[in-house]
Motif scaffolding. Structure first.
Motif, mmCIF file in Angstrom:
data_model
loop_
_atom_site.group_PDB
_atom_site.id
_atom_site.type_symbol
_atom_site.label_atom_id
_atom_site.label_comp_id
_atom_site.label_asym_id
_atom_site.label_seq_id
_atom_site.Cartn_x
_atom_site.Cartn_y
_atom_site.Cartn_z
ATOM 1 N N THR D 124 26.343 -72.943 -32.914
ATOM 2 C CA THR D 124 25.275 -72.303 -33.860
ATOM 3 C C THR D 124 25.946 -71.695 -35.195
ATOM 4 O O THR D 124 25.374 -71.766 -36.144
ATOM 5 N N VAL D 125 26.958 -71.092 -34.903
ATOM 6 C CA VAL D 125 27.800 -70.638 -36.327
ATOM 7 C C VAL D 125 27.958 -71.700 -37.042
ATOM 8 O O VAL D 125 27.800 -71.656 -38.428
ATOM 9 N N GLY D 223 25.077 -66.303 -32.432
ATOM 10 C CA GLY D 223 25.633 -67.047 -33.419
ATOM 11 C C GLY D 223 24.796 -67.000 -34.770
ATOM 12 O O GLY D 223 25.608 -66.881 -35.974
ATOM 13 N N VAL D 224 23.407 -66.973 -34.823
ATOM 14 C CA VAL D 224 22.672 -66.973 -36.002
ATOM 15 C C VAL D 224 23.072 -65.545 -36.696
ATOM 16 O O VAL D 224 23.372 -65.522 -37.931
ATOM 17 N N THR D 225 23.108 -64.671 -35.947
ATOM 18 C CA THR D 225 23.326 -63.045 -36.515
ATOM 19 C C THR D 225 24.762 -63.106 -37.162
ATOM 20 O O THR D 225 25.039 -62.751 -38.367
ATOM 21 N N ALA D 226 25.864 -63.504 -36.466
ATOM 22 C CA ALA D 226 27.173 -63.606 -36.689
ATOM 23 C C ALA D 226 27.363 -64.263 -38.110
ATOM 24 O O ALA D 226 27.815 -63.942 -39.049
ATOM 25 N N ALA D 227 26.613 -65.679 -38.152
ATOM 26 C CA ALA D 227 26.774 -66.290 -39.172
ATOM 27 C C ALA D 227 26.120 -65.667 -40.477
ATOM 28 O O ALA D 227 26.771 -65.800 -41.465
ATOM 29 N N ARG D 228 25.120 -65.094 -40.419
ATOM 30 C CA ARG D 228 24.336 -64.411 -41.482
ATOM 31 C C ARG D 228 25.460 -63.372 -42.187
ATOM 32 O O ARG D 228 25.470 -63.217 -43.293
ATOM 33 N N ILE D 229 25.923 -62.565 -41.144
ATOM 34 C CA ILE D 229 26.888 -61.639 -41.575
ATOM 35 C C ILE D 229 28.331 -62.151 -42.223
ATOM 36 O O ILE D 229 28.533 -61.600 -43.346
ATOM 37 N N ALA D 230 28.650 -63.371 -41.788
ATOM 38 C CA ALA D 230 29.899 -64.033 -42.164
ATOM 39 C C ALA D 230 29.650 -64.437 -43.515
ATOM 40 O O ALA D 230 30.338 -64.473 -44.560
#
Lengths: 236, 236, 236, 236, 236, 236, 236, 236
Positions: D124-125, D223-230
């Motif tokens: 997902t990331v 994964g979606v939340t982490a990718a939004r942050i990164a």
């Protein structure tokens, strides 16, 4: 509060309508047990009014209120004086004469803290026409205590077992007696006892047959069932 | 599956990295207990690979896999042959020689259906360096069964009590012995036993002190704790 | 309240019947631990009466009451004066001299708010014959705190870990020590901690072996188990 | 089944109506993330049809299906061949090219059995435009494992921590890093883990700040939340 | 209470031992966030003492206490006077100057009754170095309210959504924005809301990706996570 | 499986040890009811072996196995042939002659799907010495159905009411009869019935007195209790 | 299986006794709705037999079976051929002609996976005399989807909203329409959705008035209520 | 408290922003029902302010506040005097004239203790434009009570049934009437009633179709739904 203001009681067939309550006067004839007042959720005045009406229609036989808060006990004391028997620990009010007892019920507690629930059961058994024998603090952590009382248990027509915490006592008792065991889980305990959930589930899962269970802290319900059994056995 | 494909094991300090697992080779030195394989959630190949690596680093001392499904048991039988002791009922695989036992642990079950969990505990006790004595089917519905075994209980340095349904047995046992009682609730039962919730809550609310509790069906965890106690007592 | 009024105590074999309670005087001989008073659910007068009777039958050895409300603490202070050691934070009363300690128990807390439960454990360990070492506020959010105390943990024969919220500390401690870890979940926390349910479930699911669990906020139960272990190890 | 038979797709504003599904084609423009197919509860044919339509409207950017059963994986393999990247363990299908990664996400697991959920997060990331670094089997029972990986954690813009059983790892990680920790409880464990409830509650009650939690086994959501942050941090 | 009496503070590496608490002075350097005082479960005196020590070691940067009861607020007012900013509705105390804000966080509430939790989040965001924009009472029963505020949401680097009852707002917001949504379930509601359980479960099951969840009523936790994101994005 | 392999049965006082089970041969004398085999969790061979041993020690009186899976039913058919009465729907096996019935028990079901549980109760009543009258599908959605059967209910000494879903029938029946009502919640229903939890809680909260409850789907337990009552009443 | 073998049907007043079922033939006259067969928990033969009897007493009006497993669908196809309308996805069988529709019901789903439950509702609405309009996949993650369908909602006399996961859609819909909203939580979702518990609790706590809720996955119950409303409004 | 201090109301389209609340003035036009004040969680001043603003924008039509604590009732009495109708038992305040009633709603209670919830429903029905008929204390333990009121039920366009404990009454009523039944579980009861959980689950599992359910104690929600139905039927 249109519709609920106490107008003149309208007698329906075996029903007495007080506006805020509809008394089931036919219950005694239909089921052998008179209507009882669950005082929780009712005002002291309502409890006094219902007791008075029930007594007026009971031909002198005792009527019972359970789960009476302090204010309700005081209101009953003020309203009925000597005519009422009031138990502050079991939180019951009895108005009128209890019937001549038929048969016997043993009421057993696992611990001292289970006493209020056991006392509600003891009073209920009396009002519902049987005799109660109270056996206190015989939990399974010291097995010799219940083993020493086997004879008293054997004399009963039904056994009510009141226990909180692990709810282990009914399984032990049911392995020792020939009569039905009515188990009452109590809210005694803390943490994972979850207000009586632990003994409730344990009692429902009792490993000895012959155990049935009533609601948490429901000494009244156990008393009614036990008295129905004892009366029937005594009558044959 | 970048990053998890089993490349050559990289030795970190006391850690062996298999890609899909990171073995804690320092556990034995740190805690006295070797790392164990919880087979549930791992493929048969993974379990075999981990057991092989653990055995290679254990100086011949037994290593253990628990909760092995049929496929995993078969894979271990194929991979290790006579070198592994496989218990299909307790679902364990032991590879290598168990240590000389120190101290004694009694493993007691309330019913026959609790046997698989008890066998997991028995095997775990052995792998972890103590001797297990298995006492089967002594539930509280027939009290004379546990009362007849008091001497065996008294010989143990720790007692593991395995029970489902009402979970009443640990309270009874803890009132009879001087040692710690490790209670294992099992998923034996139905309905309001809720997969072991009833005995779990009951055991946590045990009315006798000296009882501590492990997870539902966790014979392994009880075995480790009991063996730690028995070994320490035997060593003095 | 026929049957529960305190008549003259009837001595059954090792049982003292106070009417509202049936004291198990044989517990010390049977299990090595004296009977304790769980004050919750009992009136101050009842607690004082039971403590007095237990002390009278204990040959001077300390007896313990736990979970004492303010009124009960005051009643004990009035009744026993200097003879009782009263801990208002741990809510315990100790009457009589604690035994000479055998072995050592570390009592560890994750946070400051876990102190009352830890103090109940500390007092219990002492009354039950072992020495307690209290290590406060070493939760896993700052790992260096527990890592800095490894030597104190290593000196103990058993470790009691008291934690609320995520209940993570026992898993960490059990990966560092050779002794049994007795985990005590506390009701510290809010929301999804659900009065101690979160740490209870987490501790039962601890990823390190060697952890067993007692009821939420049950410092007493953990103390008894830990003292049983420490005494046995010290005696060898 | 009037109304749900797949007639010709009617284009609403940014919506594509397949009869049985209404695709939100505006999601990418609105939120930065393309619509994803949750395959659970959909037939293999439906998943293939939706993926095909999403891909046709995505200008070549990768589209993702999660929680694909074996039959769905096979249907995608048959329909898309080499154009799809299929992960049988993480149960994902990716159709089209993943974007050039912006920023970095560490995905950490407590145990080997948490891998499938972690792999869903890793995939997902990537589909959501960031780079994932997978760190496996660093649970708190052997603290040196996570302590040895602190540098890898420090290089990430967000950390996803995947853990079942006691759910203790996120509290430990959040005490070591400066980035947000997204915790994913898994259904790994048994008994009192209650299918992921234990780590879920523990993570919600984490004793270290900076932890937020997604649904049990929801590697996708983390994964979606982490990718939004990164992505946002990388863009500045 | 041997071991817990406040003797002279012993400085361990980055730890300050007050006897009843062990302050993690290295947290700011390690995680970018200073240690905070969770006042619940601590006495007013303890909170004042901890705040004073934390402030003494913070080089003038603001320190925060949350969940302060009325008595604790009063004690802080008496102890710190003008130096503390006290919010009686959000139940926070801030001692010292908040940092220059980096980035922006929108804090959104579904209803008026969610305000106390939102205010805890607003204060936390400020102490942790970002700027908060509070958007009140935009629940989904009147969709035009949230739709009218889309521009304010778009300006934020992270969005905190505070909602009780059905917990529906985070799903709606996450479908409208490009930033992570941190959802805070509140105990607002009654009956089947079960003290925040309903919105907690709903938010964990949010049908829009990009939502992560903190504990019930945990405005603090949401604020820390949101500030970490906003600071990192602002720094790039 | 050292310790559990079936060696020669060792007769303890009233106990027969089969290695994997310890039969309580004194139960009939002690409680009036013979030991029963709960087949769930036991292998077909174990059930056959236990039934054979129980029958050998029962002086020809019927012995009962409940919750028999298909394999167990087949094994019993093969082992016992005509000597066993096997009910595939109620999942019971009866070996030997049922006693001459004393008293009468009405077994009432709310719906058709409750039949298997009701049949277990019917068989149990017979084996335990009373006569059962089965009244099917009289749920409260059509009140005339139960009202039309009041005479049959009135002829019974105890009434077993079997109901799933809303569990409303016991309250209605208990308002119509003079005998104890033993309520059996069933797992019939879906969704919010939660496998029998809804009728279980409803029955425990029955608004009519005289109701006690057994475990979900526990027709056996209800049958034992009802037969104990009916036998005692018939004997007088 | 004495007592339950299908003897000749005995006609009671408006009741048809099939031995294993007691059909309430008066339900149509009493409530306006014919009796329906809940096929779950009944054998295929029983379902066919009941449908046949109900049809024989319905004057040609359609009768309905719900929750039919594959075997039951096949048995109905074999028994009734063209006379039955069978929906394999909604798992319903309709035998006979549906009434001329009165009024209109909108059936709305949040996602594609909610379709089976919605189809049960659609069929039920038709059998119970109203017309259904199915609106699929308009969940709140993309608000424009439901906003685009407001006119269709406005034409209905009642709206059934079917949603799993966060159960947010009913609150949104109830803020947009003038009719009662009947919410159906579904078991769509995983983890913390707990088989429909999350949307159930969320819907019961809906922040918009005008929402009432039926059991999880109970498309039938929602359809009956909605049809009652629509028919009554159409009749005026 | 930047952002929440009541500045001058900013009129958004149909929204009135009071700083701490955002009133949805378009709700009446959009849904037919005016916005209501849920007083729980709001200060008395806030409730008075909101009522005043709502009344100012309602063209004289009545506005309603529910769940008013004593202080809020007093504040309303002081602020509005004779213009408000205040019901201390139902905890409602009505400001302005109720509309001319359209259609009729029966509000039925199982017991006396359910009255406060029923009164909230009665008042709500009136404010929302229909006429309520209150039928008190007709629980199923005495079936003749509800059977005697069938004619009153038949005159209603919708029936609200309010019941705690076993929640059995809605199933019975739904088998007797042709209108939708809106069931309101109450928190009346104790122990296994779990604050209304027992009747909630029972009502959701009602064995008669035509029942939908609102939140525990939610007389308001039931009243709105019932009034919507009755108004629509009366309008035709």
């Amino acid at each position: 509060m249109a519709g609920v203001s106490p107008t003149e009681p309208r007698p329906l067939a075996q029903t007495l309508d007080l506006g805020f309550a509809r008394l089931d006067l036919g219950r005694l004839a239909r089921t052998g047990d008179p209507e009882t007042v669950l005082a929780a959720g009712k005002s002291p005045d309502e409890v006094v009014a219902i007791l008075r009406e029930l007594a007026a229609h009971s031909q002198g036989r005792a009527v019972l209120a359970t789960r009476c808060a302090d204010g309700t006990l005081a209101a009953c004391r003020a309203a009925f004086g000597e005519r009422a028997v009031i138990d502050g620990r079991g939180r019951t009010v009895v108005l009128g004469a209890v019937p001549q007892p038929l048969g016997a019920v043993a009421v057993v507690t696992a611990g001292t803290s289970d006493l209020p629930v056991a006392l509600e059961a003891v009073t209920t058994v009396g009002v519902h026409g049987s005799a109660a024998d109270l056996v206190v603090d015989v939990g399974v952590a010291g097995l010799h205590r219940i083993l020493a009382e086997q004879e008293r248990l054997a004399r009963a027509d039904a056994v009510v077992v009141v226990a909180g915490m692990d709810g282990a006592l009914p399984s032990v008792v049911a392995g020792l007696v020939r009569t039905p065991v009515i188990a009452v889980p109590t809210s005694v305990g803390y943490g994972a006892a979850f207000g009586g959930l632990a003994p409730l589930l344990a009692m429902l899962s009792a490993c000895a047959p012959g155990v049935s269970v009533v609601n948490i802290d429901n000494g009244f319900g156990a008393g009614v069932t036990a008295a129905r059994i004892a009366r029937a056995v005594a009558r044959g």
